[in-house]
Design a protein around this motif. Structure first.
Motif, PDB file in Angstrom:
ATOM      1  N   LEU C  83      -0.244   3.049 -13.098  1.00 54.23           N
ATOM      2  CA  LEU C  83      -1.170   4.081 -12.610  1.00 54.23           C
ATOM      3  C   LEU C  83      -1.589   4.989 -13.756  1.00 54.23           C
ATOM      4  CD1 LEU C  83      -2.547   5.290 -10.128  1.00 54.23           C
ATOM      5  CD2 LEU C  83      -0.574   6.774  -9.855  1.00 54.23           C
ATOM      6  N   ALA C  84      -0.610   5.326 -14.624  1.00 58.52           N
ATOM      7  CA  ALA C  84      -0.906   6.209 -15.752  1.00 58.52           C
ATOM      8  C   ALA C  84      -1.976   5.600 -16.646  1.00 58.52           C
ATOM      9  CB  ALA C  84       0.368   6.483 -16.541  1.00 58.52           C
ATOM     10  N   GLN C  85      -2.054   4.250 -16.653  1.00 51.00           N
ATOM     11  CA  GLN C  85      -3.089   3.603 -17.462  1.00 51.00           C
ATOM     12  C   GLN C  85      -4.350   3.319 -16.651  1.00 51.00           C
ATOM     13  OE1 GLN C  85      -0.992   0.126 -18.783  1.00 51.00           O
ATOM     14  NE2 GLN C  85       0.760   1.401 -19.348  1.00 51.00           N
ATOM     15  N   GLY C  86      -4.400   3.838 -15.430  1.00 50.51           N
ATOM     16  CA  GLY C  86      -5.597   3.651 -14.619  1.00 50.51           C
ATOM     17  C   GLY C  86      -5.606   2.324 -13.874  1.00 50.51           C
ATOM     18  N   ASP C  87      -4.462   1.634 -13.870  1.00 50.55           N
ATOM     19  CA  ASP C  87      -4.408   0.346 -13.190  1.00 50.55           C
ATOM     20  C   ASP C  87      -3.764   0.541 -11.817  1.00 50.55           C
ATOM     21  OD1 ASP C  87      -4.125  -2.185 -12.318  1.00 50.55           O
ATOM     22  OD2 ASP C  87      -2.747  -2.842 -13.896  1.00 50.55           O
ATOM     23  N   LEU C  88      -4.498   0.234 -10.771  1.00 46.86           N
ATOM     24  CA  LEU C  88      -3.981   0.455  -9.424  1.00 46.86           C
ATOM     25  C   LEU C  88      -3.376  -0.824  -8.841  1.00 46.86           C
ATOM     26  CD1 LEU C  88      -6.939   2.622  -8.199  1.00 46.86           C
ATOM     27  CD2 LEU C  88      -4.616   3.422  -8.519  1.00 46.86           C
ATOM     28  N   GLY C  89      -3.238  -1.842  -9.659  1.00 46.14           N
ATOM     29  CA  GLY C  89      -2.586  -3.068  -9.202  1.00 46.14           C
ATOM     30  C   GLY C  89      -3.560  -4.029  -8.554  1.00 46.14           C
ATOM     31  N   PRO C  90      -3.082  -5.247  -8.287  1.00 45.06           N
ATOM     32  CA  PRO C  90      -3.947  -6.253  -7.675  1.00 45.06           C
ATOM     33  C   PRO C  90      -4.037  -6.037  -6.172  1.00 45.06           C
ATOM     34  CG  PRO C  90      -1.796  -7.184  -8.097  1.00 45.06           C
ATOM     35  CD  PRO C  90      -1.733  -5.767  -8.563  1.00 45.06           C
ATOM     36  N   SER C  91      -5.153  -6.421  -5.603  1.00 48.53           N
ATOM     37  CA  SER C  91      -5.271  -6.385  -4.154  1.00 48.53           C
ATOM     38  C   SER C  91      -4.356  -7.447  -3.571  1.00 48.53           C
ATOM     39  CB  SER C  91      -6.720  -6.655  -3.751  1.00 48.53           C
ATOM     40  OG  SER C  91      -6.770  -7.061  -2.407  1.00 48.53           O
ATOM     41  N   LEU C  92      -3.716  -7.128  -2.450  1.00 49.44           N
ATOM     42  CA  LEU C  92      -2.812  -8.091  -1.850  1.00 49.44           C
ATOM     43  C   LEU C  92      -3.577  -9.108  -1.021  1.00 49.44           C
ATOM     44  CD1 LEU C  92       0.142  -5.838  -0.673  1.00 49.44           C
ATOM     45  CD2 LEU C  92      -0.151  -7.039  -2.816  1.00 49.44           C
ATOM     46  N   VAL C  93      -4.816  -8.822  -0.710  1.00 51.87           N
ATOM     47  CA  VAL C  93      -5.555  -9.685   0.191  1.00 51.87           C
ATOM     48  C   VAL C  93      -6.712 -10.403  -0.519  1.00 51.87           C
ATOM     49  CG1 VAL C  93      -6.993  -9.756   2.246  1.00 51.87           C
ATOM     50  CG2 VAL C  93      -4.895  -8.418   2.242  1.00 51.87           C
ATOM     51  N   TYR C  94      -7.497  -9.629  -1.264  1.00 50.61           N
ATOM     52  CA  TYR C  94      -8.607 -10.260  -1.976  1.00 50.61           C
ATOM     53  C   TYR C  94      -8.056 -10.909  -3.225  1.00 50.61           C
ATOM     54  CZ  TYR C  94     -11.362  -7.387   1.127  1.00 50.61           C
ATOM     55  OH  TYR C  94     -11.870  -6.804   2.234  1.00 50.61           O
ATOM     56  N   ASP C  96      -7.549 -12.448  -6.724  1.00 48.78           N
ATOM     57  CA  ASP C  96      -8.119 -12.240  -8.052  1.00 48.78           C
ATOM     58  C   ASP C  96      -8.950 -10.956  -8.161  1.00 48.78           C
ATOM     59  OD1 ASP C  96      -7.027 -14.608  -8.750  1.00 48.78           O
ATOM     60  OD2 ASP C  96      -8.851 -15.752  -8.243  1.00 48.78           O
ATOM     61  N   ARG C  97      -8.778 -10.041  -7.235  1.00 48.73           N
ATOM     62  CA  ARG C  97      -9.493  -8.769  -7.398  1.00 48.73           C
ATOM     63  C   ARG C  97      -8.450  -7.700  -7.606  1.00 48.73           C
ATOM     64  NH1 ARG C  97     -14.642  -8.498  -5.541  1.00 48.73           N
ATOM     65  NH2 ARG C  97     -14.643  -6.752  -6.963  1.00 48.73           N
ATOM     66  N   ASN C  98      -8.687  -6.748  -8.490  1.00 49.08           N
ATOM     67  CA  ASN C  98      -7.731  -5.653  -8.489  1.00 49.08           C
ATOM     68  C   ASN C  98      -8.351  -4.425  -7.839  1.00 49.08           C
ATOM     69  OD1 ASN C  98      -8.738  -3.783 -10.449  1.00 49.08           O
ATOM     70  ND2 ASN C  98      -8.091  -5.195 -12.061  1.00 49.08           N
ATOM     71  N   VAL C  99      -7.450  -3.528  -7.434  1.00 43.05           N
ATOM     72  CA  VAL C  99      -7.862  -2.404  -6.589  1.00 43.05           C
ATOM     73  C   VAL C  99      -8.861  -1.508  -7.311  1.00 43.05           C
ATOM     74  CG1 VAL C  99      -7.006  -0.346  -5.451  1.00 43.05           C
ATOM     75  CG2 VAL C  99      -5.756  -2.479  -5.255  1.00 43.05           C
ATOM     76  N   TYR C 285      -1.695  -3.130   1.265  1.00 45.18           N
ATOM     77  CA  TYR C 285      -1.086  -1.851   0.902  1.00 45.18           C
ATOM     78  C   TYR C 285      -1.582  -1.299  -0.416  1.00 45.18           C
ATOM     79  CZ  TYR C 285       2.154  -2.717   4.676  1.00 45.18           C
ATOM     80  OH  TYR C 285       2.694  -2.941   5.896  1.00 45.18           O
ATOM     81  N   SER C 286      -1.749  -2.151  -1.410  1.00 44.96           N
ATOM     82  CA  SER C 286      -2.132  -1.585  -2.709  1.00 44.96           C
ATOM     83  C   SER C 286      -3.549  -1.034  -2.653  1.00 44.96           C
ATOM     84  CB  SER C 286      -1.987  -2.613  -3.837  1.00 44.96           C
ATOM     85  OG  SER C 286      -2.503  -3.855  -3.436  1.00 44.96           O
ATOM     86  N   LEU C 287      -4.406  -1.667  -1.852  1.00 46.37           N
ATOM     87  CA  LEU C 287      -5.764  -1.130  -1.708  1.00 46.37           C
ATOM     88  C   LEU C 287      -5.718   0.230  -0.999  1.00 46.37           C
ATOM     89  CD1 LEU C 287      -8.778  -1.522  -2.084  1.00 46.37           C
ATOM     90  CD2 LEU C 287      -8.857  -2.770   0.065  1.00 46.37           C
ATOM     91  N   ILE C 288      -4.960   0.298   0.102  1.00 41.70           N
ATOM     92  CA  ILE C 288      -4.862   1.571   0.829  1.00 41.70           C
ATOM     93  C   ILE C 288      -4.330   2.668  -0.076  1.00 41.70           C
ATOM     94  CG2 ILE C 288      -3.755   2.768   2.740  1.00 41.70           C
ATOM     95  CD1 ILE C 288      -3.657   0.239   4.231  1.00 41.70           C
ATOM     96  N   LEU C 289      -3.259   2.338  -0.800  1.00 42.91           N
ATOM     97  CA  LEU C 289      -2.643   3.328  -1.674  1.00 42.91           C
ATOM     98  C   LEU C 289      -3.647   3.815  -2.717  1.00 42.91           C
ATOM     99  CD1 LEU C 289      -0.005   4.700  -2.011  1.00 42.91           C
ATOM    100  CD2 LEU C 289       0.793   2.844  -3.447  1.00 42.91           C
ATOM    101  N   GLY C 290      -4.374   2.854  -3.303  1.00 43.57           N
ATOM    102  CA  GLY C 290      -5.369   3.220  -4.314  1.00 43.57           C
ATOM    103  C   GLY C 290      -6.426   4.155  -3.733  1.00 43.57           C
ATOM    104  N   ILE C 291      -6.908   3.821  -2.536  1.00 41.78           N
ATOM    105  CA  ILE C 291      -7.969   4.647  -1.950  1.00 41.78           C
ATOM    106  C   ILE C 291      -7.428   6.024  -1.562  1.00 41.78           C
ATOM    107  CG2 ILE C 291      -9.585   4.830  -0.020  1.00 41.78           C
ATOM    108  CD1 ILE C 291      -9.955   1.834  -0.175  1.00 41.78           C
ATOM    109  N   VAL C 292      -6.182   6.055  -1.066  1.00 46.45           N
ATOM    110  CA  VAL C 292      -5.591   7.359  -0.740  1.00 46.45           C
ATOM    111  C   VAL C 292      -5.531   8.230  -1.983  1.00 46.45           C
ATOM    112  CG1 VAL C 292      -3.420   8.482  -0.135  1.00 46.45           C
ATOM    113  CG2 VAL C 292      -4.308   6.662   1.290  1.00 46.45           C
ATOM    114  N   ILE C 293      -5.146   7.633  -3.110  1.00 46.04           N
ATOM    115  CA  ILE C 293      -5.071   8.418  -4.350  1.00 46.04           C
ATOM    116  C   ILE C 293      -6.459   8.951  -4.712  1.00 46.04           C
ATOM    117  CG2 ILE C 293      -4.620   8.269  -6.835  1.00 46.04           C
ATOM    118  CD1 ILE C 293      -2.409   6.227  -6.129  1.00 46.04           C
TER     119      ILE C 293
END
Lengths: 304, 319, 320
Positions: C83-94, C96-99, C285-293
């Motif tokens: 997160l500190a590097q601006g990376d919100l992780g990969p999407s769990l559903v899509y 090859d897309r990251n959040v 979850y990673s998408l939701i978390l990213g959007i919440v942030i």
């Protein structure tokens, strides 16, 4: 809203308010509420909707999930008692609308109850305790307050699944913040009153003082806010159901009906308009009742 | 004899409220001559402030005034706003009770003062600033240059009231109306402001509204005493103070603490409460509290009668 | 207390204040991230439960691929590090897309929609509130207040389909869905539906604060100065009347965000609100978390902005 500054410039520098009448405050409030026409009418309308929500799903000849093959997506008609028409699956909208009313009203009331218990206890404890502990408790409320509650509810619903019981616990668990603030404010002023001082001097325990002295005396603004919280929670439930995160088939609620209606908006507008109208009327009724209660419980406020 | 500067005749002020109509001022007549300093005295609720507000059309929006107010022979009561605005702030200036709320909190002092001159004169910006500085000096504000850039909340109460007075003096008004100018201030500041008013008497005609007879005593040459929306007594200051005729004026004077007052004795008080403006008693409004009241007082409302020294009382009390 | 009107110094003070507020906001954001993270990780069920009859071995591999097999705190530390590097992780559903990519695609749409709606809400809300207050107890006042009451009470998910029904289908004036690169005709209906509650809320607040402001003592002073009514209102009334509106901006922004979720879903707009709902439905979850942030940061920033405007309007609360 009208502060002392506003009052000062309003005419007549003598206070032209008559002496206090001998009647009890409660009787006064009831009398004032009865004079509030919009609130009284709203009470009646809500009563009728509630009675229909109780009776229709039980006794109406067309049940909510029975498919009428001859009447797929029929507009409102007097035939076969399909007064509100049928949906895409040929299910009777009259029955479904009042079943939706039952769910929406129930969730509205139950979630408010959860919020009421959490908010009143939290606010009363934070206010009565005071000091750093109370401040920290209210800081938590402030932080939560600055975030859109609906996102929290969506996260909670996502995590715990969309179970009917869990939905209202989730909504209630989030919507108590304003209540906590109101009750804390009231508690802070009440705890300085003589009767609380004397109760403390008499050695009563803190829970006893809270339940017997503080909370009953903070109840006026709470009642007003509760009548405003019920429609908010009905909206929240409808919002979730609209997005597909709330009540699931075969159950239905107004939000879900509106969502289904919105999908058929080009071909069957009554599927949207009828549940939307009921929802809107109900929301208005609660708002009017809230206004009426505020005017009658606290006549000093709201002079405009 | 020249016409008075201000002539107020049969002034009534009513307020529409939720509890019905309130008659705050009930037929008031008085006049102010050039060079006068008139004190209007009464308890709160006597209608004295509303009288002042009505003169300049400053009543709250639920207030209605009727009667006649002539300023330099021209009728100004309920005059159109454009006509009033030529007088207000320039020919007749007003000072309010609480300088904190009477000054606009989010506007710098300088701007609040300058806008008066911008409105009423054709002076250039530089002349306006110079005049404002001059008046700030007159009202003895320390460091006027710094105060000019400040907001009201950055000044002390006394300084704020001096700013209010400066604002009133900017256009060299013919008449200055001051509504309880010292009430909201600390005692020592009150004395300073009052002293300043004494020096103002040379510059302009003053009407001062107060509940404090002490303020009137050192300042005014004429006194108007009001009770429950009516004038009960008016006249030259010496006559009112030395020979008050109305029982209410007498009671008021008796209630003023004097230097020779024995602190062990209770201060004389006027028993009872002033009547509510919604429920004025029949006859003389003061009768219920009056020690001398007779049957006639409770039946008939007394007229304000007399030449120089007028009173509204049926009785002729012995001196 | 600052006194001389030296603009430079005042600006610096505002900047200092803003920085201090941002520093305070960091722990808040941290708490939100932490709470959301753990809530989602301890939740029963995951995104892979939604697909029926998935091979347990496959699930095991998927969990490995997404780091979900590691101990909770290690996952958390990894997440924060990225997160500190601006990376919100990969999407769990899509696949090859990251959040971060998904958000970067949706955010401009949501921002355009939301900011336009707030601007429209401010303009029309304040305008009608001011008119209502100046024409108190007239037909204009009653009309504005009746519309405002309706606008406050009726939720967006009712007004949006109704507006679509009327202007899109019945009158056929406007397209009923799609974004089309933010083309004007495409954003009219969504913006109106989203702005309606703000217009209503702001109109009510403006009317109330105008009436209060009009009856303030200093307005009477301004009248006594002989100022014409128009100057009194512009110079002495409007500014304090704006302040409650500025305080209301925080809730209005939060409301516009929640509203945008519905609006984007109804009108099929590719914003982060719709992504949020899809994430919730798919348990991404990673998408939701990213959007919440993103939402939380936006709200903190916009509230700070509102506070600064408030301080500008009222010298008494200006930062020292």
């Amino acid at each position: 809203m009208s502060g002392p500054a506003a009052m000062g410039y309003r005419g007549g520098d003598g206070d032209a308010v008559g002496e206090l009448q001998g009647r009890s405050l409660w009787n006064d409030a009831v009398a004032r509420f009865r004079r509030h026409r919009a609130a009284m009418a709203s009470l009646w309308v809500l009563g009728v909707i509630t009675v229909l929500a109780v009776l229709v799903p039980e006794f109406w000849p067309n049940s909510l999930d029975e498919v009428n093959w001859d009447y797929i997506q029929s507009p409102p008609t007097t035939e076969n008692l399909l007064w509100f028409g049928t949906d895409v699956n040929g299910r009777d909208m009259f029955s479904r609308t009042f079943y939706g009313a039952r769910i929406s009203l129930t969730i509205g009331v139950l979630t408010t109850l959860v919020a009421l218990i959490v908010g009143v206890l939290y606010g009363a404890i934070a206010g009565y305790r005071g000091g750093p502990a109370g401040d920290i408790m209210m800081r938590v409320v402030d932080v939560l307050y600055s975030l859109p509650t609906l996102f929290f509810i969506i996260i909670l619903v996502t995590i715990f699944g969309n179970n009917f019981l869990l939905i209202f616990i989730c909504i209630g668990a989030v919507e108590w913040l304003t209540l906590a603030r109101i009750v804390r404010g009231q508690t802070l002023s009440i705890k300085e009153k003589e009767y609380v001082e004397s109760a403390r001097a008499a050695g009563l325990s803190t829970p006893t003082i809270l339940l017997k002295y503080i909370i009953p005396n903070a109840i006026g603004p709470v009642i007003v806010y509760v009548t405003l919280l019920i429609p908010i929670n009905i909206i929240v439930e409808s919002y979730l159901s609209f997005l597909g995160l709330g009540v699931q088939e075969p159950f239905t609620s107004w939000g879900r009906l509106i969502s289904q209606g919105a999908n058929e908006i080009g071909t069957a507008p009554w599927l949207l308009v009828i549940p939307a109208a009921f929802l809107v009327v109900t929301l208005f009724c609660f708002n009017f009742i809230g206004d009426g209660l505020r005017d009658s419980l606290d006549p000093k406020e709201h002079t405009r | 004899m020249t016409a008075p500067l201000l002539h107020c005749e049969n002034l009534h002020v009513r307020f529409r409220t939720q509890d019905g109509e309130v008659l705050a001022v009930n037929g008031v007549d008085f006049e102010v001559r050039r060079g006068d300093c008139v004190g209007i005295v009464g308890e709160s609720g006597s209608g004295k402030s509303q009288t002042a507000m009505a003169l300049l059309g400053l009543l709250a929006d639920n207030g209605v005034s009727s009667g006649s107010v002539r300023f330099r022979r021209k009728e100004i009561l309920n005059a159109p706003a454009e006509q009033l605005n030529r007088i207000r702030g320039s020919r007749v200036a007003m000072i309010f009770q609480d300088p904190m709320s009477a000054l606009t909190p989010f506007m710098r002092i300088g701007r609040q003062l300058c806008e008066v001159l911008q409105e009423h004169t054709a002076m250039s910006r530089r002349e306006i600033t110079a005049r404002v500085m001059e008046v700030l000096e007159i009202v003895q504000i320390p460091e006027p240059k710094r105060r000019f850039e400040m907001y009201p909340h950055q000044l002390s109460g006394g300084q704020r009231q001096r700013v209010m007075i400066a604002q009133a003096l900017l256009c060299k008004p013919d008449l200055l109306i001051a509504d309880e100018p010292t009430t909201a201030l600390d005692l020592t500041i009150q004395a300073q402001i009052l002293d300043f008013f004494k020096s103002l008497k040379k510059r302009t005609t003053i009407v001062i509204i107060t509940h404090d007879l002490g303020v009137v005593a050192g300042l005014c040459n004429r006194v108007v005493v009001m009770y429950a929306g009516r004038i009960v007594e008016q006249g030259p200051i010496e006559e009112i103070f030395m020979g008050p005729q109305h029982p209410y004026t007498r009671a008021l004077l008796a209630a003023v603490p004097r230097p020779d007052w024995d602190p062990d004795k209770p201060l004389p008080m006027i028993g009872g409460q002033p009547p509510l403006a919604t429920r004025l008693p029949k006859g003389c409004s003061f009768a219920p509290r009056c020690a001398h009241a007779v049957d006639r007082c409770r039946q008939e409302t007394p007229e304000l009668r007399g030449r120089q020294h007028l009173k509204a009382c049926h009785l002729d009390l012995p001196q | 207390m600052q006194d001389n009107g030296a603009g430079g110094r005042a600006d610096k003070k505002v900047l200092n204040y803003a920085l201090r507020r941002l520093l305070v906001a960091i722990p808040t954001l941290f708490v939100i991230i932490t709470a959301s993270f753990f809530l989602m990780r301890v939740a029963p069920g995951g995104p892979f439960d939604l697909v029926p009859d998935l091979d347990p071995l496959l699930i095991e591999n998927l969990r490995k691929a997404y780091d979900l097999d590691k101990p909770l705190f290690e996952q958390y530390a990894n997440y924060l590090g990225r997160l500190a590097q601006g990376d919100l992780g990969p999407s769990l559903v899509y696949r090859d897309r990251n959040v971060a990519e998904l958000i970067a695609e949706g955010l401009p749409v949501s921002a355009q929609l939301g900011l336009t709606a707030i601007a429209v809400g401010l303009f029309f809300g304040m305008l009608s509130g001011i008119v209502a207050a100046l024409r108190k107890n007239t037909a204009a006042d009653f009309t504005v207040m009746a519309i405002a009451m309706t606008g406050v009470a009726i939720p967006t998910f009712v007004t949006a389909p109704l507006l679509t029904l009327f202007f899109g289908l019945y009158l056929g004036w406007l397209p009923i869905s799609g974004w089309n690169g933010g083309q004007f005709t495409h954003i009219v209906l969504p913006v109106c539906a989203l702005a309606l509650p703000s217009i209503a809320g702001i109109a009510r607040i403006t009317r109330g604060s105008m009436l209060e402001s009009l009856s303030a003592q200093h307005v009477r002073t301004a009248r006594a100065k002989g100022l014409p009514e128009s100057k009194i209102i512009i110079r002495h009334v409007l500014r304090p009347a704006c302040m409650p509106v500025v305080s209301y901006l925080g809730p209005a922004i939060a409301g516009a965000m929640t509203g945008s979720v519905v609006i984007e879903t109804i009108f099929g707009l590719p914003g982060i609100g719709r992504a949020f709902v899809e994430g919730a439905l798919n348990r991404d979850y990673s998408l939701i978390l990213g959007i919440v942030i993103v939402y939380a940061s936006l709200i903190i920033l916009l509230n700070l902005l509102a506070d600064i405007i408030y301080g500008y309007l009222d010298p008494r609360v200006r930062p020292r």
